[in-house]
Design an enzyme around this catalytic site. Structure first.
Site, PDB file in Angstrom:
ATOM      1  CD  GLU A 164       8.837  45.425  16.815  1.00  0.00           C
ATOM      2  OE1 GLU A 164       8.969  44.865  17.910  1.00  0.00           O
ATOM      3  OE2 GLU A 164       8.696  44.798  15.751  1.00  0.00           O
ATOM      4  CD  GLU A 208       8.982  36.064  21.470  1.00  0.00           C
ATOM      5  OE1 GLU A 208       9.547  34.973  21.698  1.00  0.00           O
ATOM      6  OE2 GLU A 208       9.476  37.163  21.752  1.00  0.00           O
ATOM      7  CE  LYS A 237      16.576  31.993   7.633  1.00  0.00           C
ATOM      8  NZ  LYS A 237      17.591  33.047   7.778  1.00  0.00           N
ATOM      9  CB  CYS A 293      10.602  41.151  20.904  1.00  0.00           C
ATOM     10  SG  CYS A 293      10.856  39.798  22.044  1.00  0.00           S
TER      11      CYS A 293
HETATM   12  O1  6OD Z   1      13.279  35.557  27.404  1.00  0.00           O
HETATM   13  C1  6OD Z   1      12.759  34.873  26.521  1.00  0.00           C
HETATM   14  O2  6OD Z   1      12.506  33.676  26.677  1.00  0.00           O
HETATM   15  C2  6OD Z   1      12.418  35.472  25.251  1.00  0.00           C
HETATM   16  N1  6OD Z   1      11.747  34.685  24.367  1.00  0.00           N
HETATM   17  C3  6OD Z   1      12.757  36.748  24.994  1.00  0.00           C
HETATM   18  C4  6OD Z   1      12.425  37.380  23.790  1.00  0.00           C
HETATM   19  C5  6OD Z   1      13.003  38.549  23.442  1.00  0.00           C
HETATM   20  C6  6OD Z   1      12.765  39.132  22.157  1.00  0.00           C
HETATM   21  O3  6OD Z   1      13.545  39.910  21.685  1.00  0.00           O
END
Ligand code: 6OD
Length: 489
Positions: free
Chosen positions: A393, A256, A182, A290
């Site tokens: 944030e 995450e 999704k 993030c």
């Molecule tokens: O580079 C990555 O694998 C990853 N999960 C980046 C995450 C970024 C978040 O905005």
């Protein structure tokens, strides 16, 4: 350059076919606010069909495919994404408004490499084995057998849509799972387009499914009894809602979530390098990463210089414009709703006593871009460590600069947050690197660089920033189930 927008039709992708529904919603082009796509919203029937297709594929050709063949197919998906590079670039830019320079260097290449990097994951990582020498176990051999977890629900965000969706779909498929994705309702197009690649490459029906919608569609996946695991990237509040939703059906989850990532500039840092990397970490993708830095602690002896040089970076290195204009590297945020959130922090910062070094508002263009979702890159000084602006944030191109005087103090300041995703620091003292890094409460720590990714490494957050790690061998804990076999001879 002004782009002619023709609203596209974005459908669900279920069991290898595009599926329309009666109810649609709009995606807006963040550059101007025009409608760029009509998206077919999935309801319970479509989610059930997607999950059933995914489960059937587990039992069918995907589940029985030899590992070597599956690895080849996952590599072919990587090639398939790269063959359709320009098509992915086009839809990603229309959904997000990000500059071509960003999408073509960050988002789309990772869309390919997220499959290539994990294609051989099960072939590369030998299974564990332990022979026993206890009196009762003498001669017994234990070995681990890994099997796919099953049907994985992938809930992916809007900031790096293709990158973060494939970051999950790549290892999921490589480990033999099937997926129901999704994507965010504001950026659904690249997930839909990936369905075409799956068909072009010959991935069996039902392995890759996409359902579109809002939180209610996500909830249909997270609560679905036939979904075995949920992988999520997004805000901590949503993550917490997902964790509650998966509890009754006891799904594994890999989360995450948010961050308020610190940067630290020590007095011995190479400032040319630090400004360049900090500039990226504060402003790349209009601050919607993030891993981005939203608070920077600067040694008091170089505070004014860093402030002035970062201001210069924000004012002279970042260039607004239409996504394909020459030299443009700074776009709008993803939506009006998100712009309003970011601007509410710009207002709050001033109420909390910030000095605005640069930015602090929304640009005015005098053309159709005034209908888009723009904010200025913003730097503040004078904010207290415990101000809301410096602790919550924002997920925009905004950073608070805070002075510090010694190493112990700055470690405390950096860790003084409920989050623990990333931390970035700059120093040329190798002893300091090894002293400071292990004390920082963050899952990902960069020294003298930022967002430098090796996909074999552990990736994820501590504290309120995440549960579990993905990347390389670490993803196996979530994307497979290990059974220990103990054989006594
Ligand atoms: O580079 C990555 O694998 C990853 N999960 C980046 C995450 C970024 C978040 O905005």
């Amino acid at each position: 350059m002004r782009k002619e927008i023709q609203a596209r039709d974005v459908q669900n992708f279920i069991n290898g076919k595009y599926v329309s529904t009666a109810e649609t919603f709009d995606v807006l082009y963040p550059i101007t606010g025009e409608v760029t796509a009509k998206v077919h919203k999935a309801g319970q029937a479509e989610v059930d069909a997607a999950v059933a297709a995914a489960r059937a594929a587990l039992k069918g050709p995907w589940g029985t495919m030899p590992l070597a063949e599956r690895s080849k197919m996952v590599k072919a998906i990587a090639d398939g994404v790269m063959k359709r590079f320009d098509d992915f670039l086009e839809v990603e830019v229309l959904d997000t408004g990000k500059p071509y320079s960003v999408a073509s260097h960050v988002d789309i290449p990772r869309g390919g490499s997220n499959f290539a990097a994990f294609a051989d994951i099960l072939k590369e990582h030998a299974t564990e084995a332990f022979s026993m020498d206890t009196p009762d176990g003498l001669g017994a051999l234990n070995y681990g057998v890994r099997r796919p977890r099953g049907v994985i629900g992938v809930i992916s965000p809007w900031n790096l849509p293709l990158l973060l969706m494939t970051w999950k779909v790549g290892p999921a498929l490589a480990c033999g799972n099937t997926v129901v994705v999704k994507p965010s309702e504001v950026t659904p197009s690249s997930a839909a387009l990936l369905g075409e690649v799956m068909n072009e490459v010959g991935v069996p029906e039902g392995v890759y499914n996409v359902v579109n919608g809002f939180g209610d569609t996500g909830a249909m996946i997270t609560s679905h009894p036939d979904v075995d695991g949920i992988t999520f990237t997004g805000e901590t509040v949503t993550g917490s809602i997902i964790l509650k939703a998966v509890a009754p059906t006891l799904k594994a989850s890999s989360m995450e979530m948010g961050g308020k990532n610190p940067g630290i500039v020590f007095e011995d840092a190479d400032l040319d390098l630090a400004i360049k990397e900090l500039g990226r970490s504060c402003f790349l993708n209009t601050g919607q990463v993030c891993l981005g830095t939203e608070r920077v602690y600067v040694h008091e002896s170089i505070f004014d210089e860093v402030r002035d040089r970062l201001k210069d970076y924000a004012e002279n290195e970042l260039k607004y414009g239409f996504p394909d204009d020459e030299g443009v590297n700074f776009g709008p945020v993803v939506s009006d709703e998100h712009r309003d959130k970011v601007l509410s922090y710009y207002k709050l910062a001033e109420e909390e006593g910030a000095t605005v070094v640069t930015g602090g508002g929304a640009p005015k263009f005098g053309d159709e871009r005034d209908g888009g979702s723009w904010v200025e890159p913003t730097i503040w000084t004078g904010l207290a460590q415990d101000s809301r602006t410096a602790t919550e944030e924002i997920f925009g191109p905004a950073v608070a600069l805070i002075p510090f005087s010694d190493e112990d103090e700055v470690i405390k300041l950096a860790n003084d947050t409920k989050y623990g995703l990333a931390a970035t620091f700059f120093t040329q003292d190798v002893s300091r690197v090894h002293r400071v890094a292990p004390q920082l409460e963050a899952g990902i720590i960069w020294v003298n660089c930022w967002f430098l990714r090796d996909l074999r490494t552990a990736f994820g957050g501590m504290k309120h920033s995440g549960i579990g790690r993905e990347g390389g061998v670490h993803g196996l804990e979530f994307y497979t189930e290990i059974s220990n076999v103990c054989v006594k001879m």
